[in-house]
Design an enzyme around this catalytic site. Structure first.
Site, PDB file in Angstrom:
ATOM      1  N   CYS A 289       0.929  -1.187   0.102  1.00 27.42           N
ATOM      2  CA  CYS A 289      -0.156   0.020  -0.100  1.00 27.42           C
ATOM      3  C   CYS A 289       0.733   1.317   0.113  1.00 27.42           C
ATOM      4  O   CYS A 289       0.983   1.978   0.895  1.00 27.42           O
ATOM      5  CB  CYS A 289      -0.913  -0.103   1.280  1.00 27.42           C
ATOM      6  N   PRO A 292       1.340   7.672  -1.762  1.00 29.77           N
ATOM      7  CA  PRO A 292       2.062   7.994  -3.080  1.00 29.77           C
ATOM      8  C   PRO A 292       3.742   8.029  -2.793  1.00 29.77           C
ATOM      9  O   PRO A 292       4.491   8.530  -3.642  1.00 29.77           O
ATOM     10  CB  PRO A 292       1.924   9.554  -2.726  1.00 29.77           C
ATOM     11  N   GLY A 294       6.067   8.126   0.101  1.00 30.31           N
ATOM     12  CA  GLY A 294       6.626   8.730   1.055  1.00 30.31           C
ATOM     13  C   GLY A 294       7.690   7.790   1.799  1.00 30.31           C
ATOM     14  O   GLY A 294       8.861   7.950   2.080  1.00 30.31           O
ATOM     15  N   ASP A 336      -3.342  -5.792  -5.734  1.00 26.87           N
ATOM     16  CA  ASP A 336      -4.077  -6.054  -4.375  1.00 26.87           C
ATOM     17  C   ASP A 336      -2.798  -6.629  -3.601  1.00 26.87           C
ATOM     18  O   ASP A 336      -2.637  -7.728  -3.883  1.00 26.87           O
ATOM     19  CB  ASP A 336      -5.365  -6.996  -4.759  1.00 26.87           C
ATOM     20  N   ASP A 352       1.504  -0.132   5.624  1.00 24.54           N
ATOM     21  CA  ASP A 352       0.894   1.370   5.997  1.00 24.54           C
ATOM     22  C   ASP A 352      -0.608   1.329   5.440  1.00 24.54           C
ATOM     23  O   ASP A 352      -0.674   1.875   4.130  1.00 24.54           O
ATOM     24  CB  ASP A 352       1.839   2.512   5.341  1.00 24.54           C
ATOM     25  N   CYS A 405      -2.611   6.119   9.701  1.00 19.61           N
ATOM     26  CA  CYS A 405      -2.770   7.472  10.353  1.00 19.61           C
ATOM     27  C   CYS A 405      -4.333   7.601  10.691  1.00 19.61           C
ATOM     28  O   CYS A 405      -4.933   8.585  10.672  1.00 19.61           O
ATOM     29  CB  CYS A 405      -2.606   8.206   9.060  1.00 19.61           C
TER      30      CYS A 405
HETATM   31  C1  LIG Z   1      -2.201   5.395   3.645  1.00 20.30           C
HETATM   32  S1  LIG Z   1      -2.090   5.232   2.057  1.00 20.30           S
HETATM   33  C2  LIG Z   1      -0.220   4.620   1.914  1.00 20.30           C
HETATM   34  C3  LIG Z   1       0.692   5.786   2.052  1.00 20.30           C
HETATM   35  C4  LIG Z   1       2.009   5.441   1.727  1.00 20.30           C
HETATM   36  N1  LIG Z   1       2.478   4.502   2.562  1.00 20.30           N
HETATM   37  C5  LIG Z   1       3.114   6.644   1.935  1.00 20.30           C
HETATM   38  O1  LIG Z   1       3.755   6.322   2.803  1.00 20.30           O
HETATM   39  O2  LIG Z   1       3.353   7.580   1.004  1.00 20.30           O
HETATM   40  C6  LIG Z   1      -2.767   3.727   1.455  1.00 20.30           C
HETATM   41  C7  LIG Z   1      -2.473   3.405   0.007  1.00 20.30           C
HETATM   42  O3  LIG Z   1      -3.140   1.684  -0.148  1.00 20.30           O
HETATM   43  C8  LIG Z   1      -3.605   1.693  -1.267  1.00 20.30           C
HETATM   44  N2  LIG Z   1      -4.609   0.411  -1.083  1.00 20.30           N
HETATM   45  C9  LIG Z   1      -5.745   0.504  -0.850  1.00 20.30           C
HETATM   46  N3  LIG Z   1      -6.179  -0.924  -0.945  1.00 20.30           N
HETATM   47  C10 LIG Z   1      -4.938  -1.751  -1.067  1.00 20.30           C
HETATM   48  C11 LIG Z   1      -4.708  -3.096  -1.491  1.00 20.30           C
HETATM   49  N4  LIG Z   1      -5.639  -4.123  -1.467  1.00 20.30           N
HETATM   50  N5  LIG Z   1      -3.469  -3.285  -2.055  1.00 20.30           N
HETATM   51  C12 LIG Z   1      -2.603  -2.409  -2.254  1.00 20.30           C
HETATM   52  N6  LIG Z   1      -2.872  -0.998  -2.112  1.00 20.30           N
HETATM   53  C13 LIG Z   1      -4.075  -0.789  -1.520  1.00 20.30           C
HETATM   54  C14 LIG Z   1      -4.376   2.931  -1.644  1.00 20.30           C
HETATM   55  O4  LIG Z   1      -4.517   3.267  -2.936  1.00 20.30           O
HETATM   56  C15 LIG Z   1      -3.230   4.110  -1.116  1.00 20.30           C
HETATM   57  O5  LIG Z   1      -2.480   4.502  -2.060  1.00 20.30           O
END
Ligand SMILES: C[S@@+](CC[C@H](N)C(=O)[O-])C[C@H]1O[C@@H](n2cnc3c(N)ncnc32)[C@H](O)[C@@H]1O
Length: 473
Positions: A289, A292, A294, A336, A352, A405
């Protein structure tokens, strides 16, 4: 117009509109377009109105609505100067942050809440009068202009805002104290969940912190010398965890070091979870996940070989652009994370997880109105699915860092409890504050990281983040 008695008791019930009439959004956009011929300030107000329609009526996250308005060549934001754009943003964000308080302030002057988009237009006028220090004559005149050609609508906006301005300047309606303001602007379910999790005092401090916009934090590529260099160059301060906190504002892309990829935007608390791996030089870490990006950027900058898994293709593409600007490398995978399988076992896994993000309300006040207890439960189900997959990617002795978060325990320690109940072969490795420059108060009795928006209050606060470190046996 005679004022009705304000009903603060009803404030908690005053929710943004449940219906999502697309017509209202269209009307607000039309208004924004028509306003392009009017004064610049009126145009920023029309943009703010369109942004509110997208967020409160069409239930689009504010950031998404903002990005869409910026990229829409027909949209109002593209025609604004950076200064007017900033005003449009401030105006819309102030309404979102103070929505319930604004509705309570307007209530005595309205027989019933008007239909949209008039309701949001009144909210924008009230925000200028009550919080932004706009001179009353300008706030009233410019807001009346937003109401379109209908004499009835213009008359209503004029009368209500004049009454509000007069009542405020004559002290008939006095402002609320900080604690009361914070409470009134926090939905009841959220406030009681925080009281239950953190106690009355901390819950109130969190709600108070949410009334203020978050400062801009950067993570600098490099160590203490680079952090000091960029602090001096950009006019900021190095925080105890090494993040850089800026006092300057303005478009990020115009800051020194953006083009050369010397730093990236990341809240100080968001920068803590990735550091829990300690030395990652040469290790293979998967960031689940990831967009963007970071945390991927942090891990890559610390010398790890990073595989980043992200479900959303657009976000993954944005992440690729970010990494390119930073001159950092990672293997990006669109999948996923719960269904993906690695080709080899990993030294470390960072999850995350997607969450309700209630720790980031300072940056995203729309969360106050968009999230409900149902979203917490849905996020918890997804987090279980992701955690259930994540630990299986680890080598024996490998570390799993789970982070969100969210301030909701259902998305945090309760997910770790569920993992233990499912007998996952993991043992908590307690976190020490000094490892990552976190405040002592951010370490829970079990040794997890739990930052709150009211921590480092004198420095401008931090996002609410949770992180737990587990080792596979
Ligand atoms: C909290 S943000 C992550 C922020 C990132 N770790 C950073 O530090 O920039 C959560 C991310 O999880 C992605 N996401 C949601 N469900 C997911 C899944 N089943 N598998 C992979 N990514 C997923 C979302 O699209 C989103 O970009």
């Amino acid at each position: 117009m005679k004022p009705k008695a304000p009903s603060a008791a009803r404030a908690g019930l005053s929710r943004p509109d449940k219906k999502t009439p697309k017509r209202a959004f269209g009307q607000a956009h039309d208004a924004a377009r028509k306003e392009s011929n009017a004064s610049k300030e009126a145009t920023s107000r029309a943009c703010a109105s369109a942004l509110l329609a997208a967020t409160l009526l069409r239930r689009r996250p504010f950031d998404e609505a903002w990005a869409h308005a910026l990229n829409d060549r027909e949209g109002c934001l593209v025609r604004l100067s950076p200064r007017d754009r900033a005003f449009a943003r401030l105006l819309a964000m102030t309404v979102l942050r103070r929505l319930i308080e604004i509705d309570v302030a307007l209530e005595p002057w309205l027989a019933r809440p008007p239909a949209q988009p008039l309701r949001n237009i009144l909210r924008l006028g009230a925000a200028q009068l009550l919080f932004l220090g706009t001179p009353a004559h300008a706030a009233v005149a410019e807001t009346v202009a937003l109401a379109g050609a209908s004499p009835k609508a213009r008359g209503l906006v004029n009368a209500v805002l004049r009454n509000l301005a007069r009542a405020r300047s004559s002290g008939e309606t006095s402002g609320l104290g900080l604690a009361e303001t914070a409470k009134i602007n926090t939905p009841r379910w959220l406030m009681s969940s925080w009281v239950k999790a953190y106690g009355e005092v901390k819950a109130r401090l969190v709600a108070e912190a949410n009334l203020t916009e978050a400062p801009l934090d950067l993570t600098v590529k490099g160590g203490p010398a680079e952090q000091r260099f960029w602090a001096e160059r950009l006019g900021g301060a190095v925080l105890p965890n090494g993040s850089l906190r800026l006092t300057a504002s303005g478009p990020i892309e115009r800051l020194a070091g953006f083009d050369t990829g010397a730093w990236w935007v990341q809240d100080a608390a968001a920068a803590m979870p990735a550091r829990l791996f300690a030395n990652v030089e040469g290790l293979h870490i998967v960031d689940l996940c990831a967009a963007p990006g970071g945390k991927t950027a942090q891990l890559a900058a610390m010398g790890a070989r990073v595989t980043a898994v992200e479900k959303n293709q657009d976000r993954l593409e944005r992440m690729a652009t970010n990494l390119k600007r930073l001159g950092l490398e990672a293997t990006l995978v669109q999948a996923d994370a719960a269904a993906w399988r690695p080709k080899e076992l990993m030294d470390g896994v960072l999850l995350d997880a997607p969450c309700t993000a209630t720790g980031t309300i300072r940056r995203h006040p729309d969360i106050l109105h968009s999230k409900t207890p149902k979203d917490v439960a849905a996020a918890a189900r997804l987090q279980d699915r992701l955690l259930g997959a994540a630990w299986r990617f680890l080598k024996p002795n490998g570390l799993l860092i789970y982070a969100t978060c969210s301030l909701q325990p259902e998305e945090n320690e309760q997910r770790i409890d569920a993992l233990a109940a499912a007998r996952a072969p993991l043992r908590r490795v307690p976190i020490r504050a000094e490892e990552i420059g976190a405040p002592e108060a951010a370490i829970t009795p079990l040794g997890d990281l739990r930052t709150l928006p009211c921590f480092w209050r004198e420095r401008g606060g931090m996002d609410g983040f949770y992180a737990c470190r587990l080792r596979r046996f």
